[in-house]
Design an enzyme around this catalytic site. Structure first.
Site, mmCIF file in Angstrom:
data_model
loop_
_atom_site.group_PDB
_atom_site.id
_atom_site.type_symbol
_atom_site.label_atom_id
_atom_site.label_comp_id
_atom_site.label_asym_id
_atom_site.label_seq_id
_atom_site.Cartn_x
_atom_site.Cartn_y
_atom_site.Cartn_z
ATOM 1 N N PHE A 237 0.833 -1.208 0.000
ATOM 2 C CA PHE A 237 0.000 0.000 0.000
ATOM 3 C C PHE A 237 0.874 1.267 0.000
ATOM 4 O O PHE A 237 0.894 2.039 -0.967
ATOM 5 C CB PHE A 237 -0.923 -0.089 1.220
ATOM 6 C CG PHE A 237 -1.526 1.191 1.694
ATOM 7 C CD1 PHE A 237 -2.110 2.084 0.799
ATOM 8 C CD2 PHE A 237 -1.530 1.513 3.047
ATOM 9 C CE1 PHE A 237 -2.684 3.279 1.252
ATOM 10 C CE2 PHE A 237 -2.102 2.684 3.500
ATOM 11 C CZ PHE A 237 -2.670 3.579 2.597
ATOM 12 N N TYR B 200 4.867 -8.483 15.972
ATOM 13 C CA TYR B 200 4.990 -7.237 15.190
ATOM 14 C C TYR B 200 5.702 -6.170 16.015
ATOM 15 O O TYR B 200 6.712 -5.616 15.586
ATOM 16 C CB TYR B 200 3.593 -6.775 14.792
ATOM 17 C CG TYR B 200 3.546 -5.576 13.873
ATOM 18 C CD1 TYR B 200 4.091 -5.611 12.588
ATOM 19 C CD2 TYR B 200 2.917 -4.396 14.271
ATOM 20 C CE1 TYR B 200 4.016 -4.513 11.736
ATOM 21 C CE2 TYR B 200 2.830 -3.299 13.428
ATOM 22 C CZ TYR B 200 3.390 -3.359 12.160
ATOM 23 O OH TYR B 200 3.301 -2.261 11.323
ATOM 24 N N GLY C 280 1.436 -7.759 -0.250
ATOM 25 C CA GLY C 280 1.280 -6.724 -1.288
ATOM 26 C C GLY C 280 0.495 -7.265 -2.463
ATOM 27 O O GLY C 280 0.138 -8.444 -2.511
ATOM 28 N N SER D 24 7.060 -5.613 5.324
ATOM 29 C CA SER D 24 6.576 -6.306 6.522
ATOM 30 C C SER D 24 5.066 -6.430 6.440
ATOM 31 O O SER D 24 4.406 -5.481 6.002
ATOM 32 C CB SER D 24 6.904 -5.504 7.795
ATOM 33 O OG SER D 24 6.293 -6.086 8.935
ATOM 34 N N THR E 108 -2.310 4.749 8.703
ATOM 35 C CA THR E 108 -2.350 5.427 7.405
ATOM 36 C C THR E 108 -3.420 4.766 6.535
ATOM 37 O O THR E 108 -3.607 3.549 6.605
ATOM 38 C CB THR E 108 -0.960 5.331 6.745
ATOM 39 O OG1 THR E 108 -0.021 5.970 7.624
ATOM 40 C CG2 THR E 108 -0.918 6.025 5.398
HETATM 41 P P1 NAD Z 1 1.581 -3.698 3.025
HETATM 42 O O1 NAD Z 1 1.350 -5.063 3.555
HETATM 43 O O2 NAD Z 1 0.616 -3.174 2.009
HETATM 44 O O3 NAD Z 1 3.051 -3.570 2.400
HETATM 45 C C1 NAD Z 1 4.147 -4.309 2.889
HETATM 46 C C2 NAD Z 1 4.832 -4.956 1.702
HETATM 47 O O4 NAD Z 1 5.962 -5.712 2.170
HETATM 48 C C3 NAD Z 1 3.924 -5.934 0.943
HETATM 49 O O5 NAD Z 1 3.903 -5.621 -0.429
HETATM 50 C C4 NAD Z 1 4.554 -7.301 1.211
HETATM 51 O O6 NAD Z 1 4.325 -8.218 0.168
HETATM 52 C C5 NAD Z 1 6.021 -6.928 1.398
HETATM 53 N N1 NAD Z 1 6.779 -7.942 2.147
HETATM 54 C C6 NAD Z 1 6.435 -8.518 3.323
HETATM 55 N N2 NAD Z 1 7.373 -9.409 3.687
HETATM 56 C C7 NAD Z 1 8.341 -9.379 2.732
HETATM 57 C C8 NAD Z 1 9.552 -10.084 2.528
HETATM 58 N N3 NAD Z 1 9.981 -11.011 3.417
HETATM 59 N N4 NAD Z 1 10.300 -9.805 1.432
HETATM 60 C C9 NAD Z 1 9.883 -8.881 0.530
HETATM 61 N N5 NAD Z 1 8.729 -8.189 0.656
HETATM 62 C C10 NAD Z 1 7.960 -8.440 1.746
HETATM 63 O O7 NAD Z 1 1.668 -2.714 4.278
HETATM 64 P P2 NAD Z 1 1.750 -1.132 4.343
HETATM 65 O O8 NAD Z 1 0.549 -0.661 5.062
HETATM 66 O O9 NAD Z 1 2.077 -0.572 3.014
HETATM 67 O O10 NAD Z 1 2.993 -0.938 5.321
HETATM 68 C C11 NAD Z 1 4.296 -0.655 4.825
HETATM 69 C C12 NAD Z 1 5.257 -0.549 6.001
HETATM 70 O O11 NAD Z 1 4.832 0.525 6.858
HETATM 71 C C13 NAD Z 1 5.327 -1.805 6.869
HETATM 72 O O12 NAD Z 1 6.664 -1.997 7.278
HETATM 73 C C14 NAD Z 1 4.467 -1.463 8.065
HETATM 74 O O13 NAD Z 1 4.886 -2.157 9.220
HETATM 75 C C15 NAD Z 1 4.675 0.035 8.190
HETATM 76 N N6 NAD Z 1 3.506 0.690 8.821
HETATM 77 C C16 NAD Z 1 2.334 0.834 8.152
HETATM 78 C C17 NAD Z 1 1.255 1.438 8.796
HETATM 79 C C18 NAD Z 1 -0.065 1.649 8.108
HETATM 80 O O14 NAD Z 1 -0.992 2.228 8.727
HETATM 81 N N7 NAD Z 1 -0.246 1.281 6.851
HETATM 82 C C19 NAD Z 1 1.377 1.867 10.134
HETATM 83 C C20 NAD Z 1 2.583 1.655 10.792
HETATM 84 C C21 NAD Z 1 3.656 1.074 10.126
#
Ligand code: NAD
Ligand code: UDP
Length: 331
Positions: free
Chosen positions: A12, A146, A37, A76, A176
């Site tokens: 995302f 986590y 993803g 992640s 977010t």
């Molecule tokens: P998301 O799940 O949409 O994106 C995370 C991406 O990481 C995915 O595309 C997934 O396939 C990839 N991924 C996971 N494990 C992997 C691996 N071992 N190797 C390669 N790729 C891998 O989540 P997001 O909401 O876009 O979050 C992105 C980052 O921001 C994350 O680290 C998350 O912890 C952090 N975050 C997000 C939020 C939020 O509200 N969206 C809040 C706090 C922290």
């Protein structure tokens, strides 16, 4: 030629970051194993001359790469149902995955940004949360895979900053929302918007008096870029989020208004235990160091998000039941 690696770039937030970096004229290498993803998030980039996608698990090390200048670590699972289904994977991508990306940055002399989370504060006893608050976190609780993984990733990043003079920084991202967030990942905005659009009752976990502060994804991505670009951010931990705080019941009412649905609310147990009761970022540091603050108001941000989910819903199966939507977070 400036080359940026975005680990988690098919996710995302990561996919919006890829767009922003390409817009600045950079070459972008997106590394993602698609665990949570979606390839549709980057489908529009596949013909872009400065974009490349490597489907790869960063826990296993990294593929051969050209010389890189910036490394963003966003890889992640991020939703509570997502990391609950992938607990070991979540710990490993924030541990071994972080190690491999730090080594890449160190050897390339590249700048590094680690995406941590407001979950690093656990169920906070201080409010709003400032970066120097050390948190109220359980190392064995239902969110520990986590929360503790992210805290380890932060500590590892700081070890590289101190021991290897790495140009590294950490952002703690607060909730977010926006287009491209997985409609089935079980998080608050996707769940309630999809339920409202389908005319289903909106699920409220607990009594709905717990709070969150929602940041629109374009603002968040601006914050990521500002953090990477600011020399003063080196070695810093910086909260990125929108300080406007609401209860879950208030968000539900706003989503009902904006979708034009006045449907029922259904109360149930939280999907994952240890649900933080209050969350709001103190963004004094981000404003002072970066001049960053979120600009998108909640209503227009939610309207854009609702429109994008409506478009997606029109192209997907509408026969799934509410129970199925909640128990299959789409990973
Ligand atoms: P998301 O799940 O949409 O994106 C995370 C991406 O990481 C995915 O595309 C997934 O396939 C990839 N991924 C996971 N494990 C992997 C691996 N071992 N190797 C390669 N790729 C891998 O989540 P997001 O909401 O876009 O979050 C992105 C980052 O921001 C994350 O680290 C998350 O912890 C952090 N975050 C997000 C939020 C939020 O509200 N969206 C809040 C706090 C922290
Ligand atoms: N929540 C809810 N109904 C839902 C999804 C989430 O009441 O359908 C609540 C959840 O219990 C939490 C808040 O909304 O208090 C935010 O949940 P989310 O999963 O988006 O992220 P978290 O902040 O817990 O990581």
């Amino acid at each position: 030629m400036s080359v940026a690696v975005v680990a988690g770039g098919a996710g995302f937030i990561g996919s919006h970051l890829c767009d922003a970096l390409l817009g600045e004229g950079k070459h972008v290498i997106c590394i993602d194993n698609l665990a949570t993803g979606r390839s549709r998030n980057i489908a529009h980039l596949h013909t872009h001359q400065r974009f490349s996608f490597v489907q790869h698990d960063i826990v296993d090390g990294l593929p051969e790469l050209p010389h890189v200048h910036e490394v963003y670590h966003l890889a992640s699972p991020a939703s509570p149902p997502g990391y609950t289904l992938l607990p070991v994977e979540t710990m490993r991508v924030n541990a071994e995955g972080t190690f491999h990306l730090l080594e890449l940055a160190r050897h390339a002399g590249a700048s590094f940004l680690y995406a941590s989370t407001s979950e690093a504060y656990g169920d906070p006893l201080e409010h709003p949360q400032r970066e120097d608050y050390r948190g109220n976190v359980s190392s064995t609780g239902p969110r520990s895979m986590y929360d503790e993984a992210k805290r380890y990733g932060e500590a590892l990043t700081m070890a590289y900053v101190r021991a290897h003079e790495l140009d590294g920084r950490i952002v703690r991202i607060f909730n977010t929302y926006g287009p491209r967030s997985d409609p089935h990942d079980g998080r608050l905005v996707p769940n309630l918007v999809m339920q409202a659009l389908r005319g289903w009752p909106l699920t409220i976990y607990g009594d709905g008096t717990q709070t969150r502060s929602l940041c629109y994804v374009a603002d968040l991505v601006e914050g990521l870029r500002a953090t990477m670009n600011a020399p003063a951010a080196r070695g810093q931990v910086i909260n990125l989020g929108n300080p406007e705080e609401h209860t879950i019941l208030e968000f539900a009412t706003i989503i009902q208004e904006l979708t034009g649905t006045g449907g029922d609310l259904v109360y149930s147990e939280p999907a994952v235990g240890d649900d933080p009761q209050r969350r709001r970022p103190d963004i004094t540091r981000a404003s002072g160091l970066l001049g960053w603050y979120p600009k998108t108001e909640l209503h227009p941000g939610l309207r854009t998000t609702i429109d994008s989910f409506r478009d997606e819903l029109a192209t997907t199966d509408q026969s799934a039941s509410p129970a199925a939507a909640r128990s299959t977070p789409g990973i």
